[in-house]
Scaffold this motif. Structure first.
Motif, PDB file in Angstrom:
ATOM      1  N   TYR A  16      -7.654  69.652   4.668  1.00  0.00           N
ATOM      2  CA  TYR A  16      -6.414  70.022   4.659  1.00  0.00           C
ATOM      3  C   TYR A  16      -6.560  71.714   5.379  1.00  0.00           C
ATOM      4  O   TYR A  16      -5.557  72.158   6.316  1.00  0.00           O
ATOM      5  CB  TYR A  16      -5.771  70.669   3.475  1.00  0.00           C
ATOM      6  CG  TYR A  16      -4.627  71.319   3.292  1.00  0.00           C
ATOM      7  CD1 TYR A  16      -3.464  70.908   3.854  1.00  0.00           C
ATOM      8  CD2 TYR A  16      -4.402  72.695   3.081  1.00  0.00           C
ATOM      9  CE1 TYR A  16      -2.113  71.518   3.918  1.00  0.00           C
ATOM     10  CE2 TYR A  16      -3.345  73.365   3.060  1.00  0.00           C
ATOM     11  CZ  TYR A  16      -2.367  72.842   3.621  1.00  0.00           C
ATOM     12  OH  TYR A  16      -0.973  73.717   3.223  1.00  0.00           O
ATOM     13  N   LEU A  17      -7.740  72.298   5.177  1.00  0.00           N
ATOM     14  CA  LEU A  17      -8.027  73.669   6.055  1.00  0.00           C
ATOM     15  C   LEU A  17      -8.360  73.497   7.613  1.00  0.00           C
ATOM     16  O   LEU A  17      -8.607  74.505   7.954  1.00  0.00           O
ATOM     17  CB  LEU A  17      -9.227  74.435   5.063  1.00  0.00           C
ATOM     18  CG  LEU A  17      -8.699  74.843   3.862  1.00  0.00           C
ATOM     19  CD1 LEU A  17      -9.705  75.436   3.096  1.00  0.00           C
ATOM     20  CD2 LEU A  17      -7.423  75.988   3.679  1.00  0.00           C
ATOM     21  N   LYS A  18      -8.448  72.290   7.990  1.00  0.00           N
ATOM     22  CA  LYS A  18      -8.945  72.162   9.323  1.00  0.00           C
ATOM     23  C   LYS A  18      -7.659  72.821  10.126  1.00  0.00           C
ATOM     24  O   LYS A  18      -6.411  72.666   9.644  1.00  0.00           O
ATOM     25  CB  LYS A  18      -9.013  70.718   9.855  1.00  0.00           C
ATOM     26  CG  LYS A  18     -10.318  70.108   9.239  1.00  0.00           C
ATOM     27  CD  LYS A  18     -10.798  68.721   9.870  1.00  0.00           C
ATOM     28  CE  LYS A  18     -12.022  68.339   9.294  1.00  0.00           C
ATOM     29  NZ  LYS A  18     -12.369  67.107   9.617  1.00  0.00           N
ATOM     30  N   PRO A  19      -8.027  73.315  11.372  1.00  0.00           N
ATOM     31  CA  PRO A  19      -9.106  73.293  12.156  1.00  0.00           C
ATOM     32  C   PRO A  19     -10.081  74.268  11.724  1.00  0.00           C
ATOM     33  O   PRO A  19     -11.045  74.440  12.460  1.00  0.00           O
ATOM     34  CB  PRO A  19      -8.570  73.450  13.533  1.00  0.00           C
ATOM     35  CG  PRO A  19      -7.122  74.397  13.359  1.00  0.00           C
ATOM     36  CD  PRO A  19      -6.910  74.045  12.095  1.00  0.00           C
ATOM     37  N   TRP A  20      -9.827  75.211  10.644  1.00  0.00           N
ATOM     38  CA  TRP A  20     -10.770  76.256  10.134  1.00  0.00           C
ATOM     39  C   TRP A  20     -11.883  75.521   9.763  1.00  0.00           C
ATOM     40  O   TRP A  20     -11.948  74.359   9.428  1.00  0.00           O
ATOM     41  CB  TRP A  20     -10.238  77.029   9.041  1.00  0.00           C
ATOM     42  CG  TRP A  20      -9.164  78.018   9.614  1.00  0.00           C
ATOM     43  CD1 TRP A  20      -9.145  78.757  10.743  1.00  0.00           C
ATOM     44  CD2 TRP A  20      -8.137  78.469   8.712  1.00  0.00           C
ATOM     45  NE1 TRP A  20      -7.865  79.470  10.504  1.00  0.00           N
ATOM     46  CE2 TRP A  20      -7.370  79.104   9.520  1.00  0.00           C
ATOM     47  CE3 TRP A  20      -7.717  78.136   7.554  1.00  0.00           C
ATOM     48  CZ2 TRP A  20      -6.113  79.940   8.906  1.00  0.00           C
ATOM     49  CZ3 TRP A  20      -6.582  78.631   6.912  1.00  0.00           C
ATOM     50  CH2 TRP A  20      -5.678  79.536   7.585  1.00  0.00           C
ATOM     51  N   LYS A  21     -13.126  76.319  10.081  1.00  0.00           N
ATOM     52  CA  LYS A  21     -14.377  75.959   9.513  1.00  0.00           C
ATOM     53  C   LYS A  21     -14.527  76.061   8.002  1.00  0.00           C
ATOM     54  O   LYS A  21     -14.591  77.053   7.551  1.00  0.00           O
ATOM     55  CB  LYS A  21     -15.591  76.617   9.961  1.00  0.00           C
ATOM     56  CG  LYS A  21     -15.604  76.586  11.721  1.00  0.00           C
ATOM     57  CD  LYS A  21     -15.827  75.080  11.999  1.00  0.00           C
ATOM     58  CE  LYS A  21     -16.137  75.361  13.507  1.00  0.00           C
ATOM     59  NZ  LYS A  21     -15.501  74.194  14.499  1.00  0.00           N
TER      60      LYS A  21
END
Length: 125
Positions: A16-21
């Motif tokens: 769900y947190l993509k595109p963050w690493k």
């Protein structure tokens, strides 16, 4: 009684947190911004899971880490679905707090959230 299976909360949150690493471990080459996702507890009943998850958000400076934590928290608190299943409620257990990396002193903030997510029904119709 119907049988239910619960999602892997950490994996669903990382997706769900993509595109963050985001990951469950800090990479050996740490990116400028990173989110460490760790399920630290929670409870469940026969059809609903309530994962409690801590997010450790790091960036290159304290102001950047604070802003990144704010954006990550906002995105999470607005989630209505994870892993293809509905999320019913978010509860903040602990708000964003400074949490410098114990080894390097790098700027990090951490916060803990709990949410309710229905299990996947395994009983044939």
């Amino acid at each position: 009684m119907e049988a239910y299976e619960f999602i892997d909360a950490e994996a669903a949150l990382i997706q769900y947190l993509k595109p963050w690493k985001a990951s469950t471990q800090v990479p050996s080459t740490k990116p400028a911004e990173h989110i460490l996702v760790a399920r630290v507890g929670g409870t469940a009943d026969w059809f609903m899971d309530r994962p409690m998850v801590t997010f450790i958000v790091s960036a290159l400076s304290w102001p950047a880490a604070a802003d990144f934590a704010r954006r990550v928290r906002q995105k999470l608190m607005s989630a209505t679905e994870l892993g293809g299943l509905p999320v019913y409620r978010w509860v903040e257990i602990g708000g964003p707090a400074r949490s410098p990396d114990p080894d390097t002193g790098d700027p990090r903030y951490q916060f803990t959230l709990e949410f309710r997510v229905r299990g996947r029904n395994l009983t044939p119709a």
